[in-house]
Design a protein around this motif. Structure first.
Motif, mmCIF file in Angstrom:
data_model
loop_
_atom_site.group_PDB
_atom_site.id
_atom_site.type_symbol
_atom_site.label_atom_id
_atom_site.label_comp_id
_atom_site.label_asym_id
_atom_site.label_seq_id
_atom_site.Cartn_x
_atom_site.Cartn_y
_atom_site.Cartn_z
ATOM 1 N N TYR A 224 -40.087 31.105 -33.025
ATOM 2 C CA TYR A 224 -39.863 32.212 -32.112
ATOM 3 C C TYR A 224 -38.360 32.410 -31.919
ATOM 4 O O TYR A 224 -37.548 31.667 -32.474
ATOM 5 N N HIS A 225 -38.029 33.410 -31.126
ATOM 6 C CA HIS A 225 -36.626 33.805 -31.016
ATOM 7 C C HIS A 225 -36.223 33.858 -29.545
ATOM 8 O O HIS A 225 -36.859 34.544 -28.744
ATOM 9 N N LEU A 226 -35.191 33.122 -29.206
ATOM 10 C CA LEU A 226 -34.638 33.110 -27.848
ATOM 11 C C LEU A 226 -33.446 34.050 -27.783
ATOM 12 O O LEU A 226 -32.556 33.993 -28.636
ATOM 13 N N LYS A 227 -33.453 34.933 -26.775
ATOM 14 C CA LYS A 227 -32.344 35.853 -26.558
ATOM 15 C C LYS A 227 -31.853 35.741 -25.124
ATOM 16 O O LYS A 227 -32.588 35.348 -24.229
ATOM 17 N N ASP A 228 -30.589 36.079 -24.942
ATOM 18 C CA ASP A 228 -30.042 36.237 -23.601
ATOM 19 C C ASP A 228 -30.236 37.698 -23.220
ATOM 20 O O ASP A 228 -29.665 38.596 -23.834
ATOM 21 N N SER A 229 -31.065 37.963 -22.208
ATOM 22 C CA SER A 229 -31.391 39.346 -21.860
ATOM 23 C C SER A 229 -30.379 39.972 -20.905
ATOM 24 O O SER A 229 -30.562 41.111 -20.480
ATOM 25 N N LEU A 230 -29.302 39.247 -20.576
ATOM 26 C CA LEU A 230 -28.238 39.794 -19.730
ATOM 27 C C LEU A 230 -26.966 39.952 -20.549
ATOM 28 O O LEU A 230 -26.541 39.021 -21.231
ATOM 29 N N PHE A 231 -26.361 41.125 -20.463
ATOM 30 C CA PHE A 231 -25.134 41.376 -21.207
ATOM 31 C C PHE A 231 -24.040 40.424 -20.738
ATOM 32 O O PHE A 231 -23.783 40.301 -19.538
ATOM 33 N N SER A 232 -23.395 39.736 -21.686
ATOM 34 C CA SER A 232 -22.402 38.727 -21.320
ATOM 35 C C SER A 232 -21.066 38.923 -22.016
ATOM 36 O O SER A 232 -20.262 38.010 -22.072
ATOM 37 N N GLY A 233 -20.812 40.106 -22.566
ATOM 38 C CA GLY A 233 -19.490 40.353 -23.119
ATOM 39 C C GLY A 233 -19.498 40.688 -24.593
ATOM 40 O O GLY A 233 -20.518 41.046 -25.184
ATOM 41 N N THR A 234 -18.345 40.510 -25.220
ATOM 42 C CA THR A 234 -18.083 40.993 -26.570
ATOM 43 C C THR A 234 -19.087 40.497 -27.599
ATOM 44 O O THR A 234 -19.595 41.258 -28.412
ATOM 45 N N TYR A 235 -19.395 39.207 -27.569
ATOM 46 C CA TYR A 235 -20.239 38.610 -28.603
ATOM 47 C C TYR A 235 -21.674 38.420 -28.105
ATOM 48 O O TYR A 235 -22.370 37.480 -28.503
ATOM 49 N N PHE A 236 -22.108 39.321 -27.258
ATOM 50 C CA PHE A 236 -23.454 39.224 -26.681
ATOM 51 C C PHE A 236 -24.541 39.204 -27.757
ATOM 52 O O PHE A 236 -25.564 38.538 -27.607
ATOM 53 N N ALA A 237 -24.331 39.931 -28.858
ATOM 54 C CA ALA A 237 -25.336 39.993 -29.918
ATOM 55 C C ALA A 237 -25.564 38.636 -30.571
ATOM 56 O O ALA A 237 -26.594 38.431 -31.230
ATOM 57 N N LEU A 238 -24.646 37.700 -30.387
ATOM 58 C CA LEU A 238 -24.785 36.381 -30.988
ATOM 59 C C LEU A 238 -25.503 35.399 -30.075
ATOM 60 O O LEU A 238 -25.709 34.240 -30.455
ATOM 61 N N MET A 239 -25.897 35.841 -28.900
ATOM 62 C CA MET A 239 -26.540 34.953 -27.929
ATOM 63 C C MET A 239 -28.023 34.800 -28.242
ATOM 64 O O MET A 239 -28.880 35.330 -27.542
ATOM 65 N N ASP A 240 -28.309 34.094 -29.327
ATOM 66 C CA ASP A 240 -29.695 33.864 -29.682
ATOM 67 C C ASP A 240 -29.837 32.450 -30.236
ATOM 68 O O ASP A 240 -28.856 31.772 -30.548
#
Length: 306
Positions: A224-240
């Motif tokens: 499965y895939h874990l994501k950060d559902s809160l925007f946290s800045g420039t590299y937010f897309a890498l928060m998985d």
């Protein structure tokens, strides 16, 4: 006799609506991702029930409107108004009590699911109305935590997930044993983050400065895939991060094999931040410099940002 036939027809229509609405509610299970935890099953059951209720209300109202248009349509030159339905106490009680009981039942089911997740560390904070220079807070004590077979510590920061297991192994992957309740002890090191796995039906805020525990029971093996559902800045897309639910034997084998591997330090945000970028023009946008990656080792975790 005519009145009896009318009531019988109405009862038949209601029965057909109930059956068809229930069928639509069962189809709602296929609209969601796979159920990977026991708690996800309860969430989907509540969702299916809400879809059934919504379908019953929608189809019932549309059916009444169509019936009225077909059999009670006024002639083109008839501008008189119909008799208003007022003063019927039974009708007033029906459409007041029924939605009230329905909403209370839904609220109870939602609270029951929340209690089964056994989330601790989110004490309710009540801000009393006092001057800003003298704030006052009241915190409620947590209940006794729910027992779990494993406790995995979850650390999140800009922009990295890491997981520490009972044998002090630290990894960038979350591994969970199937059919066993597992406690996730979550910590945010900088800003507000959110733990979100769609198949778990779980989205939990991780508040800096608080130990937040949540107990879940995986029931379906897979990746499965874990994501950060809160925007946290420039590299937010890498928060998985990858989440693996596996058998107890495979879980123990992974712990043993990974602990014997050489320590590594990886963080994609750091790698991208150090790359030379080509842009048509420079901007003044503020960017947080990613913290140096944590050392992933089978012995202990060395943090470079603490």
């Amino acid at each position: 006799m005519v009145r009896f036939l009318e009531y019988f027809l109405i009862a038949g229509c209601i029965a057909v609506l109930l059956v068809f609405s229930h069928w639509i509610g069962q189809q709602a299970y296929s609209w969601m991702p796979l159920e990977a935890t026991a708690e996800a099953q309860k969430v989907d059951y509540l969702f299916s029930f809400l879809v059934s209720v919504g379908a019953f209300v929608f189809l019932g109202l549309v059916g009444m409107m169509v019936y009225s248009i077909i059999f009670f349509r006024a002639s083109p030159k008839d501008y008189s108004e119909g008799h208003p339905s007022r003063g019927d106490v039974r009708l007033e009680i029906l459409w007041t009590v029924t939605p009230t009981l329905l909403v209370l039942w839904i609220a109870f089911q939602g609270f029951n699911i929340y209690q089964q997740l056994d989330i601790t560390g989110l004490q309710q904070i009540v801000h009393l109305h006092r001057p800003l220079e003298e704030p006052a807070y009241a915190e409620l004590n947590d209940n006794k935590p729910k027992p779990a077979s494993e406790t995995i510590r979850v650390f999140v920061k800009q922009w990295d997930w890491s997981f520490q297991y009972p044998n002090n192994l630290t990894s960038n992957e979350l591994h969970l044993p199937v059919n066993l309740p597992t406690r996730l002890n979550m910590h945010a090191k900088d800003v507000l983050h959110s733990f979100y796995v769609p198949e778990f039906r779980l989205q939990q805020y991780i508040v800096p400065g608080r130990n937040i525990d949540i107990v879940l029971t995986p029931i379906r093996t897979g990746k499965y895939h874990l994501k950060d559902s809160l925007f946290s800045g420039t590299y937010f897309a890498l928060m998985d991060a990858n989440v693996y639910v596996e058998s107890q034997e495979a879980y123990k084998q992974w712990l043993t094999q990974t602990a014997a591997q050489q320590p590594t330090a990886t963080n994609q945000a750091v790698a991208e931040h150090t790359q030379t970028t080509k842009a048509w023009f420079k901007t003044s946008w503020y960017t947080v410099t990613p913290a140096q990656p944590s050392i992933i080792t089978g012995e202990r975790k060395v943090n470079n940002d603490t």
